[in-house]
Design a protein around this motif. Structure first.
Motif, PDB file in Angstrom:
ATOM      1  N   THR A  56       0.832  -1.194   0.000  1.00  0.00           N
ATOM      2  CA  THR A  56       0.000   0.000   0.000  1.00  0.00           C
ATOM      3  C   THR A  56       0.874   1.254   0.000  1.00  0.00           C
ATOM      4  O   THR A  56       0.591   2.217  -0.707  1.00  0.00           O
ATOM      5  CB  THR A  56      -0.913   0.012   1.244  1.00  0.00           C
ATOM      6  N   HIS A  57       1.884   1.220   0.840  1.00  0.00           N
ATOM      7  CA  HIS A  57       2.826   2.329   0.955  1.00  0.00           C
ATOM      8  C   HIS A  57       4.239   1.778   0.954  1.00  0.00           C
ATOM      9  O   HIS A  57       4.473   0.655   1.394  1.00  0.00           O
ATOM     10  CB  HIS A  57       2.612   3.114   2.263  1.00  0.00           C
ATOM     11  N   LEU A  58       5.176   2.613   0.478  1.00  0.00           N
ATOM     12  CA  LEU A  58       6.563   2.185   0.389  1.00  0.00           C
ATOM     13  C   LEU A  58       7.465   3.407   0.447  1.00  0.00           C
ATOM     14  O   LEU A  58       7.175   4.421  -0.212  1.00  0.00           O
ATOM     15  CB  LEU A  58       6.777   1.447  -0.939  1.00  0.00           C
ATOM     16  N   ILE A  59       8.530   3.306   1.239  1.00  0.00           N
ATOM     17  CA  ILE A  59       9.521   4.387   1.293  1.00  0.00           C
ATOM     18  C   ILE A  59      10.858   3.817   0.851  1.00  0.00           C
ATOM     19  O   ILE A  59      11.319   2.798   1.380  1.00  0.00           O
ATOM     20  CB  ILE A  59       9.639   4.985   2.705  1.00  0.00           C
ATOM     21  N   LYS A  60      11.479   4.465  -0.143  1.00  0.00           N
ATOM     22  CA  LYS A  60      12.754   4.019  -0.675  1.00  0.00           C
ATOM     23  C   LYS A  60      13.717   5.207  -0.731  1.00  0.00           C
ATOM     24  O   LYS A  60      13.305   6.374  -0.686  1.00  0.00           O
ATOM     25  CB  LYS A  60      12.564   3.445  -2.090  1.00  0.00           C
ATOM     26  N   THR A  61      14.986   4.871  -0.869  1.00  0.00           N
ATOM     27  CA  THR A  61      16.032   5.889  -0.976  1.00  0.00           C
ATOM     28  C   THR A  61      16.434   6.047  -2.431  1.00  0.00           C
ATOM     29  O   THR A  61      16.414   5.070  -3.201  1.00  0.00           O
ATOM     30  CB  THR A  61      17.251   5.484  -0.132  1.00  0.00           C
ATOM     31  N   VAL A  66      12.743  -0.777  -6.910  1.00  0.00           N
ATOM     32  CA  VAL A  66      11.478  -1.133  -6.263  1.00  0.00           C
ATOM     33  C   VAL A  66      10.644  -2.007  -7.202  1.00  0.00           C
ATOM     34  O   VAL A  66      10.730  -1.871  -8.434  1.00  0.00           O
ATOM     35  CB  VAL A  66      10.690   0.134  -5.851  1.00  0.00           C
ATOM     36  N   THR A  67       9.893  -2.927  -6.616  1.00  0.00           N
ATOM     37  CA  THR A  67       8.946  -3.753  -7.366  1.00  0.00           C
ATOM     38  C   THR A  67       7.559  -3.601  -6.769  1.00  0.00           C
ATOM     39  O   THR A  67       7.374  -3.798  -5.571  1.00  0.00           O
ATOM     40  CB  THR A  67       9.353  -5.240  -7.333  1.00  0.00           C
ATOM     41  N   ARG A  91      14.259   2.592 -17.334  1.00  0.00           N
ATOM     42  CA  ARG A  91      14.394   2.087 -15.964  1.00  0.00           C
ATOM     43  C   ARG A  91      13.032   1.719 -15.352  1.00  0.00           C
ATOM     44  O   ARG A  91      12.972   1.113 -14.290  1.00  0.00           O
ATOM     45  CB  ARG A  91      15.147   3.099 -15.088  1.00  0.00           C
ATOM     46  N   PHE A  92      11.961   2.072 -16.055  1.00  0.00           N
ATOM     47  CA  PHE A  92      10.618   1.593 -15.708  1.00  0.00           C
ATOM     48  C   PHE A  92      10.363   0.356 -16.580  1.00  0.00           C
ATOM     49  O   PHE A  92      10.335   0.457 -17.813  1.00  0.00           O
ATOM     50  CB  PHE A  92       9.546   2.643 -15.994  1.00  0.00           C
ATOM     51  N   SER A  93      10.209  -0.785 -15.957  1.00  0.00           N
ATOM     52  CA  SER A  93       9.970  -2.011 -16.709  1.00  0.00           C
ATOM     53  C   SER A  93       8.868  -2.808 -16.030  1.00  0.00           C
ATOM     54  O   SER A  93       8.524  -2.546 -14.870  1.00  0.00           O
ATOM     55  CB  SER A  93      11.242  -2.851 -16.814  1.00  0.00           C
ATOM     56  N   ASN A 129      14.078   1.015 -11.520  1.00  0.00           N
ATOM     57  CA  ASN A 129      15.481   1.007 -11.110  1.00  0.00           C
ATOM     58  C   ASN A 129      15.979   2.426 -10.898  1.00  0.00           C
ATOM     59  O   ASN A 129      15.401   3.390 -11.409  1.00  0.00           O
ATOM     60  CB  ASN A 129      16.342   0.330 -12.179  1.00  0.00           C
ATOM     61  N   ALA A 130      17.078   2.532 -10.156  1.00  0.00           N
ATOM     62  CA  ALA A 130      17.753   3.818  -9.971  1.00  0.00           C
ATOM     63  C   ALA A 130      16.756   4.909  -9.610  1.00  0.00           C
ATOM     64  O   ALA A 130      16.634   5.927 -10.314  1.00  0.00           O
ATOM     65  CB  ALA A 130      18.541   4.184 -11.233  1.00  0.00           C
ATOM     66  N   LEU A 131      16.023   4.709  -8.540  1.00  0.00           N
ATOM     67  CA  LEU A 131      14.953   5.622  -8.140  1.00  0.00           C
ATOM     68  C   LEU A 131      15.443   7.061  -8.015  1.00  0.00           C
ATOM     69  O   LEU A 131      16.554   7.326  -7.516  1.00  0.00           O
ATOM     70  CB  LEU A 131      14.343   5.167  -6.821  1.00  0.00           C
ATOM     71  N   GLU A 132      14.588   7.976  -8.480  1.00  0.00           N
ATOM     72  CA  GLU A 132      14.839   9.413  -8.364  1.00  0.00           C
ATOM     73  C   GLU A 132      13.752  10.030  -7.493  1.00  0.00           C
ATOM     74  O   GLU A 132      12.662   9.459  -7.347  1.00  0.00           O
ATOM     75  CB  GLU A 132      14.841  10.049  -9.760  1.00  0.00           C
ATOM     76  N   LEU A 133      14.053  11.220  -6.958  1.00  0.00           N
ATOM     77  CA  LEU A 133      13.079  11.870  -6.077  1.00  0.00           C
ATOM     78  C   LEU A 133      11.740  12.096  -6.781  1.00  0.00           C
ATOM     79  O   LEU A 133      10.676  11.959  -6.168  1.00  0.00           O
ATOM     80  CB  LEU A 133      13.640  13.214  -5.579  1.00  0.00           C
ATOM     81  N   ASP A 134      11.799  12.418  -8.085  1.00  0.00           N
ATOM     82  CA  ASP A 134      10.582  12.683  -8.857  1.00  0.00           C
ATOM     83  C   ASP A 134       9.731  11.439  -9.097  1.00  0.00           C
ATOM     84  O   ASP A 134       8.620  11.548  -9.626  1.00  0.00           O
ATOM     85  CB  ASP A 134      10.924  13.313 -10.209  1.00  0.00           C
TER      86      ASP A 134
END
Lengths: 116, 112
Positions: free
Chosen positions: A9-14, A19-20, A63-65, A79-84
Motif C-alpha cells: 500500500t505504501h513504500l519508502i525508498k532511498t 522497487v517492485t 528504468r521503468f519495466s 530502477n535507480a529511483l529518483e526523487l521525482d
C-alpha cells in the motif's frame, strides 16, 4: 471494490534503490495498464501488458519495466529511483482494452511510493 | 500533440447542478471517459462516450462533441459525497492498442 489489488500500500525508498510493485487483475481480465499519478495531477500512462507482452508504452525511461504472468498478475519495476518518482502508482485491468471490448478499465487502490 | 484541459477547481452547493468541462486534442481519438477519484483512493468509472451526444446515468450525464474536441460531465442533485476530483480521459491510439490520456482533474467541493 473493483477486484484489482495492489501491494504494498505504501513504500519508502532511498534515491538510487530499486522497487517492485505488484498488481493482481480482476478475474477474467487479460490486459493490465500501469499509471503514475503525481500529487494534484491526473494519472500518466506508463505501459500496458497483454498476454505477457508489452503492448504499448508512454513517455517513461527504460528504468521503468514490467512483467505480466500467466495468471495475468503484473509487476512494475523501477530502477535507480529518483526523487521525482515519488507518486501514487496505479494499475488498471481490462478485457482486451480498446479492441473488441473492454470499454472500461478497473483501477486498483494504488501504491504510494515515497523516494527520499 | 496530445492535450486535455479541464478546470482545476469548482465549488457548488448541495442539491444544485454542476457542469465540468473538458477540451481535448489527440491524434487517434477512440472514446472519452470520466472518472471520479476521492482523495487517496483509486479512480472509479463514471461514464463513456464514443459518439456525439448525451449519455445519462442516474444523477450523472456526459456529453461529447468530437468536432469541437469537447465534453462535459453534468452532476445533478449534488450530494456532499460528490466532493472529489473528476478526471477526463481520452482513449488514444497507441501502436496496436490504446491508452488512456488523463487530464489533471477538477476538484469539486460541494458545500451545504
Amino acid at each position: 471494490e473493483t477486484g484489482v489489488t495492489q501491494s504494498p500500500t505504501h513504500l519508502i525508498k532511498t534515491r538510487g534503490q530499486q522497487v517492485t510493485l505488484r498488481c493482481s487483475s480482476q478475474s477474467g481480465h487479460n490486459t493490465v495498464s500501469w499509471y503514475q499519478q503525481a500529487l494534484g495531477q491526473g494519472p500518466q500512462f506508463i505501459f500496458q501488458y497483454y498476454r505477457e507482452e508489452e503492448n504499448g508504452r508512454g513517455n517513461f525511461p527504460p528504468r521503468f519495466s514490467g512483467l505480466q504472468f500467466p495468471n495475468y498478475s503484473s509487476e512494475l519495476n523501477v530502477n535507480a529511483l529518483e526523487l521525482d518518482d515519488s507518486a501514487l502508482y496505479l494499475c488498471a485491468s481490462s478485457l482486451v482494452f480498446g479492441t473488441s471490448g473492454g470499454n472500461e478499465q478497473y483501477f486498483g487502490p494504488g501504491t504510494r511510493l515515497t523516494v527520499t | 500533440g496530445q492535450n486535455i484541459d479541464q478546470p482545476t477547481e469548482m465549488t457548488a452547493t448541495e442539491g444544485a447542478i454542476v457542469q465540468i468541462n473538458c477540451t481535448y486534442q489527440t491524434s487517434g481519438f477512440n472514446g472519452l471517459f470520466w472518472y471520479q477519484q476521492h482523495a487517496g483512493e483509486a479512480p472509479t468509472f463514471l461514464s463513456y462516450n464514443v459518439l456525439d451526444g448525451l449519455e445519462e446515468k442516474g444523477r450523472f450525464s456526459s456529453f461529447l462533441s468530437r468536432s469541437k474536441g469537447y465534453s462535459y460531465l453534468l452532476l445533478k442533485e449534488l450530494q456532499m459525497k460528490d466532493s472529489a476530483s473528476y478526471l477526463c480521459a481520452v482513449r488514444d491510439r497507441l501502436d496496436s492498442s490504446y491508452k488512456l490520456i488523463f487530464g489533471s482533474g477538477t476538484r469539486l467541493l460541494v458545500r451545504p
